[in-house]
Design a protein around this motif. Structure first.
Motif, PDB file in Angstrom:
ATOM      1  N   ASP A 173       0.806  -1.219   0.000  1.00 18.75           N
ATOM      2  CA  ASP A 173       0.000   0.000   0.000  1.00 18.75           C
ATOM      3  C   ASP A 173       0.837   1.267   0.000  1.00 18.75           C
ATOM      4  O   ASP A 173       0.452   2.281  -0.604  1.00 18.75           O
ATOM      5  CB  ASP A 173      -0.932   0.030   1.218  1.00 18.75           C
ATOM      6  CG  ASP A 173      -2.008  -1.033   1.143  1.00 18.75           C
ATOM      7  OD1 ASP A 173      -2.006  -1.828   0.183  1.00 18.75           O
ATOM      8  OD2 ASP A 173      -2.857  -1.089   2.056  1.00 18.75           O
ATOM      9  N   ARG A 174       1.951   1.243   0.722  1.00 15.39           N
ATOM     10  CA  ARG A 174       2.788   2.448   0.842  1.00 15.39           C
ATOM     11  C   ARG A 174       4.037   2.374  -0.028  1.00 15.39           C
ATOM     12  O   ARG A 174       4.829   3.311  -0.036  1.00 15.39           O
ATOM     13  CB  ARG A 174       3.198   2.642   2.308  1.00 15.39           C
ATOM     14  CG  ARG A 174       2.014   2.735   3.272  1.00 15.39           C
ATOM     15  CD  ARG A 174       1.304   4.073   3.143  1.00 15.39           C
ATOM     16  NE  ARG A 174       0.138   4.117   4.007  1.00 15.39           N
ATOM     17  CZ  ARG A 174       0.170   4.385   5.318  1.00 15.39           C
ATOM     18  NH1 ARG A 174       1.338   4.614   5.918  1.00 15.39           N
ATOM     19  NH2 ARG A 174      -0.935   4.422   6.024  1.00 15.39           N
ATOM     20  N   HIS A 175       4.229   1.251  -0.691  1.00 17.99           N
ATOM     21  CA  HIS A 175       5.379   1.053  -1.590  1.00 17.99           C
ATOM     22  C   HIS A 175       6.709   1.171  -0.848  1.00 17.99           C
ATOM     23  O   HIS A 175       7.680   1.710  -1.379  1.00 17.99           O
ATOM     24  CB  HIS A 175       5.314   2.044  -2.764  1.00 17.99           C
ATOM     25  CG  HIS A 175       4.011   2.019  -3.493  1.00 17.99           C
ATOM     26  ND1 HIS A 175       3.588   0.950  -4.255  1.00 17.99           N
ATOM     27  CD2 HIS A 175       2.992   2.934  -3.539  1.00 17.99           C
ATOM     28  CE1 HIS A 175       2.392   1.210  -4.763  1.00 17.99           C
ATOM     29  NE2 HIS A 175       2.002   2.397  -4.340  1.00 17.99           N
ATOM     30  N   LEU A 222       0.144   0.398  17.468  1.00 20.90           N
ATOM     31  CA  LEU A 222      -0.049  -0.425  16.279  1.00 20.90           C
ATOM     32  C   LEU A 222      -1.281   0.008  15.512  1.00 20.90           C
ATOM     33  O   LEU A 222      -1.264   0.100  14.275  1.00 20.90           O
ATOM     34  CB  LEU A 222      -0.146  -1.893  16.693  1.00 20.90           C
ATOM     35  CG  LEU A 222      -0.067  -2.998  15.634  1.00 20.90           C
ATOM     36  CD1 LEU A 222      -1.345  -3.144  14.831  1.00 20.90           C
ATOM     37  CD2 LEU A 222       1.124  -2.772  14.698  1.00 20.90           C
ATOM     38  N   GLY A 223      -2.367   0.308  16.225  1.00 19.55           N
ATOM     39  CA  GLY A 223      -3.618   0.670  15.552  1.00 19.55           C
ATOM     40  C   GLY A 223      -3.516   1.955  14.760  1.00 19.55           C
ATOM     41  O   GLY A 223      -4.083   2.066  13.662  1.00 19.55           O
ATOM     42  N   LEU A 224      -2.788   2.943  15.287  1.00 23.36           N
ATOM     43  CA  LEU A 224      -2.653   4.226  14.593  1.00 23.36           C
ATOM     44  C   LEU A 224      -1.612   4.193  13.473  1.00 23.36           C
ATOM     45  O   LEU A 224      -1.601   5.075  12.608  1.00 23.36           O
ATOM     46  CB  LEU A 224      -2.283   5.319  15.599  1.00 23.36           C
ATOM     47  CG  LEU A 224      -3.355   5.649  16.654  1.00 23.36           C
ATOM     48  CD1 LEU A 224      -2.813   6.643  17.661  1.00 23.36           C
ATOM     49  CD2 LEU A 224      -4.616   6.200  15.988  1.00 23.36           C
ATOM     50  N   SER A 225      -0.733   3.181  13.490  1.00 19.91           N
ATOM     51  CA  SER A 225       0.363   3.158  12.507  1.00 19.91           C
ATOM     52  C   SER A 225      -0.145   3.081  11.072  1.00 19.91           C
ATOM     53  O   SER A 225       0.504   3.590  10.153  1.00 19.91           O
ATOM     54  CB  SER A 225       1.302   1.988  12.795  1.00 19.91           C
ATOM     55  OG  SER A 225       0.643   0.743  12.583  1.00 19.91           O
ATOM     56  N   GLY A 226      -1.282   2.450  10.864  1.00 21.30           N
ATOM     57  CA  GLY A 226      -1.819   2.355   9.506  1.00 21.30           C
ATOM     58  C   GLY A 226      -2.590   3.576   9.061  1.00 21.30           C
ATOM     59  O   GLY A 226      -3.030   3.632   7.903  1.00 21.30           O
ATOM     60  N   LEU A 227      -2.761   4.567   9.959  1.00 19.00           N
ATOM     61  CA  LEU A 227      -3.554   5.753   9.620  1.00 19.00           C
ATOM     62  C   LEU A 227      -2.696   6.965   9.291  1.00 19.00           C
ATOM     63  O   LEU A 227      -3.235   7.983   8.854  1.00 19.00           O
ATOM     64  CB  LEU A 227      -4.484   6.097  10.794  1.00 19.00           C
ATOM     65  CG  LEU A 227      -5.453   4.996  11.234  1.00 19.00           C
ATOM     66  CD1 LEU A 227      -6.317   5.486  12.389  1.00 19.00           C
ATOM     67  CD2 LEU A 227      -6.324   4.530  10.068  1.00 19.00           C
ATOM     68  N   VAL A 228      -1.392   6.891   9.540  1.00 19.96           N
ATOM     69  CA  VAL A 228      -0.504   8.028   9.266  1.00 19.96           C
ATOM     70  C   VAL A 228       0.312   7.731   8.023  1.00 19.96           C
ATOM     71  O   VAL A 228       0.537   6.572   7.665  1.00 19.96           O
ATOM     72  CB  VAL A 228       0.410   8.327  10.474  1.00 19.96           C
ATOM     73  CG1 VAL A 228      -0.420   8.695  11.694  1.00 19.96           C
ATOM     74  CG2 VAL A 228       1.313   7.149  10.781  1.00 19.96           C
ATOM     75  N   GLU A 229       0.780   8.784   7.370  1.00 22.29           N
ATOM     76  CA  GLU A 229       1.487   8.625   6.093  1.00 22.29           C
ATOM     77  C   GLU A 229       3.011   8.645   6.200  1.00 22.29           C
ATOM     78  O   GLU A 229       3.663   7.782   5.640  1.00 22.29           O
ATOM     79  CB  GLU A 229       1.020   9.706   5.107  1.00 22.29           C
ATOM     80  CG  GLU A 229      -0.412   9.532   4.630  1.00 22.29           C
ATOM     81  CD  GLU A 229      -0.594   8.309   3.743  1.00 22.29           C
ATOM     82  OE1 GLU A 229       0.394   7.876   3.120  1.00 22.29           O
ATOM     83  OE2 GLU A 229      -1.717   7.780   3.693  1.00 22.29           O
ATOM     84  N   PRO A 230       3.625   9.614   6.887  1.00 19.37           N
ATOM     85  CA  PRO A 230       5.093   9.673   6.879  1.00 19.37           C
ATOM     86  C   PRO A 230       5.713   8.428   7.495  1.00 19.37           C
ATOM     87  O   PRO A 230       5.246   7.933   8.536  1.00 19.37           O
ATOM     88  CB  PRO A 230       5.408  10.921   7.720  1.00 19.37           C
ATOM     89  CG  PRO A 230       4.147  11.721   7.713  1.00 19.37           C
ATOM     90  CD  PRO A 230       3.031  10.734   7.653  1.00 19.37           C
ATOM     91  N   SER A 264      -8.999  -6.633   2.665  1.00 22.63           N
ATOM     92  CA  SER A 264     -10.194  -5.892   2.248  1.00 22.63           C
ATOM     93  C   SER A 264     -10.064  -4.384   2.448  1.00 22.63           C
ATOM     94  O   SER A 264     -10.642  -3.608   1.682  1.00 22.63           O
ATOM     95  CB  SER A 264     -11.413  -6.398   3.016  1.00 22.63           C
ATOM     96  OG  SER A 264     -11.248  -6.194   4.407  1.00 22.63           O
ATOM     97  N   MET A 265      -9.296  -3.942   3.458  1.00 21.80           N
ATOM     98  CA  MET A 265      -9.258  -2.523   3.805  1.00 21.80           C
ATOM     99  C   MET A 265      -7.876  -1.886   3.670  1.00 21.80           C
ATOM    100  O   MET A 265      -7.758  -0.665   3.777  1.00 21.80           O
ATOM    101  CB  MET A 265      -9.747  -2.332   5.248  1.00 21.80           C
ATOM    102  CG  MET A 265     -11.173  -2.786   5.505  1.00 21.80           C
ATOM    103  SD  MET A 265     -11.628  -2.657   7.256  1.00 21.80           S
ATOM    104  CE  MET A 265     -11.349  -0.917   7.570  1.00 21.80           C
ATOM    105  N   GLY A 266      -6.839  -2.665   3.444  1.00 25.09           N
ATOM    106  CA  GLY A 266      -5.502  -2.106   3.406  1.00 25.09           C
ATOM    107  C   GLY A 266      -4.975  -1.850   4.815  1.00 25.09           C
ATOM    108  O   GLY A 266      -5.577  -2.255   5.812  1.00 25.09           O
ATOM    109  N   VAL A 267      -3.853  -1.121   4.918  1.00 24.41           N
ATOM    110  CA  VAL A 267      -3.205  -0.942   6.216  1.00 24.41           C
ATOM    111  C   VAL A 267      -4.053  -0.112   7.176  1.00 24.41           C
ATOM    112  O   VAL A 267      -3.832  -0.153   8.389  1.00 24.41           O
ATOM    113  CB  VAL A 267      -1.810  -0.302   6.066  1.00 24.41           C
ATOM    114  CG1 VAL A 267      -0.848  -1.250   5.394  1.00 24.41           C
ATOM    115  CG2 VAL A 267      -1.885   1.024   5.327  1.00 24.41           C
ATOM    116  N   GLY A 268      -5.029   0.613   6.671  1.00 26.52           N
ATOM    117  CA  GLY A 268      -5.913   1.351   7.560  1.00 26.52           C
ATOM    118  C   GLY A 268      -6.709   0.447   8.479  1.00 26.52           C
ATOM    119  O   GLY A 268      -7.247   0.907   9.496  1.00 26.52           O
ATOM    120  N   ALA A 269      -6.750  -0.851   8.161  1.00 28.30           N
ATOM    121  CA  ALA A 269      -7.464  -1.806   9.009  1.00 28.30           C
ATOM    122  C   ALA A 269      -6.807  -1.975  10.374  1.00 28.30           C
ATOM    123  O   ALA A 269      -7.420  -2.549  11.281  1.00 28.30           O
ATOM    124  CB  ALA A 269      -7.554  -3.161   8.305  1.00 28.30           C
TER     125      ALA A 269
END
Length: 385
Positions: free
Chosen positions: A47-49, A97-105, A166-171
């Motif tokens: 997802d983030r390459h 861990l839960g927030l790690s999939g919601l941030v970009e940098p 199904s949702m990507g790393v945002g899951a």
């Protein structure tokens, strides 16, 4: 004897077992976040390459956060009354861990995974001390606590993979609520200072046997992580199985690990802690040999279960025995046996990777057949109490 005097001890025993199951559930949720890191890393790549170096950096962040601080946190737990620390630890593990999939940098993701690992490090010494206070001298009760961690590690890919697909790393955000719920339950049910003090043991700390015990745990952990890392590749590349059968082999090994942890506790209450540790090391050798030598993709599945059982028979027993050797420092003992020694075993996986490059996964399992011999030899130097 009145009904009240008969029922009061029974009520206390029931309450203790309820708290032990809470500790086991908390351990399962806490170690769920350890297992979620390797489960999520491939989806950060997709997802983030991220490159392979960046992806391995996330695994390193989790390992650094969870391993190095644990002995120092254990010292703090033993010196100060930190009854809230286990709850704070599991909450931090889940939030990080839960927030790690919601941030970009990438730097933010890396920092959150590091904090999640730190939460795991905060949980283990405090929970290990609290569980021992609840369990008293029962190795069976401590095995329930230890098995909780094995269950959490097993459930991580089972729960995460469908959500990530199904949702990507945002899951990853879906896994925040369990941590907060468990943290709330731990805060609500934590025992009083008087009850905690009643569960502690007296006596002199014996560092020499504790260091020997730590060596046994490191050897056990090297064996466990070696099998965990290479068992699927062994089935695919050496036994010629498909990915489905290879995944079944991994599941068999992990289920055997849960069964072995519980079996070890019951066995230790009957024949003694040290003898159980020695038996686990001895049984691991033929179990691994059968896994390595038997042909075909299906018959070795039985030995995958047996290897998981044998390797994990000493797990909870080593945690309890370490606290027996350091009766005045149960948090430090738990921090080393549940944290540092286990992480050192995981760090040996790259060394086995070099062997896999040269000789294939079958070469790794040939080495692993011999590794438990070191645990058996060290086990001979463990005093009974």
């Amino acid at each position: 004897m009145t009904e009240t005097t008969v029922s009061a001890p029974a009520a206390r025993a029931t309450s203790a077992w309820r708290r032990m199951w809470l500790w086991a559930a908390a351990h399962a949720v806490d170690d769920l976040y350890q297992g979620l890191v390797p489960a999520c890393v491939p989806y950060f790549v997709l997802d983030r390459h991220y490159g392979y170096v960046a992806a391995s950096g996330l695994t390193l962040a989790a390992a650094l956060g969870s391993s190095i601080p644990q002995p120092f946190i254990g010292l703090a737990v033993d010196r100060f009354r930190l009854g809230w620390l286990a709850a704070a630890g599991v909450a931090l593990a889940g939030l990080g861990l839960g927030l790690s999939g919601l941030v970009e940098p990438y730097a933010a993701v890396w920092t959150l995974v590091l904090l999640s690992g730190l939460g795991v490090a905060m949980f283990h010494p405090a929970a290990g001390k609290g569980a021992r206070e609840t369990a008293g001298d029962s190795a069976t009760a401590m095995s329930v606590f230890a098995a909780g961690g094995s269950v959490g590690f097993f459930l991580a890919p089972v729960l995460a993979t469908p959500a990530l697909i199904s949702m990507g790393v945002g899951a990853t955000a879906l896994f925040i609520p369990p941590a907060l719920l468990v943290a709330f339950a731990l805060l609500r049910k934590r025992p009083s200072a008087r009850a905690a003090a009643a569960g502690t043991r007296a006596g002199a700390d014996r560092w020499a046997p504790f260091m020997v015990l730590t060596g046994v745990e490191i050897v056990r952990s090297v064996t466990f992580f070696g099998v965990l890392t290479f068992i699927e590749l062994f089935w695919i590349r050496h036994l010629g199985a498909g990915r489905g059968v290879a995944g079944t082999a991994l599941a068999c090994f992990l289920v055997g690990g849960v069964a072995g942890t519980l079996t070890g506790g019951r066995l230790a209450d009957r024949i003694g802690l040290v003898r159980t540790v020695q038996i686990g090391g001895l049984l691991a050798i033929p179990a691994l040999a059968g896994l390595r030598l038997l042909p075909g993709p299906y018959l070795p599945l039985l030995f995958a279960v047996l290897a998981g059982i044998a390797i994990n028979i000493p797990f909870a027993v080593l945690v309890k025995l370490g606290q027996d050797y350091l009766p005045n420092r149960p948090g430090t003992a738990a921090g080393v046996t549940l944290g540092l020694a286990v992480s050192v075993g995981g760090l040996a996986a790259p060394v086995l990777g070099v062997a896999a490059e040269a000789y294939g996964p079958q070469g790794v399992f040939t080495i692993l057949c011999v590794v438990p011999v070191a645990a058996v030899a060290l086990g001979l130097f463990l005093p009974r109490r």
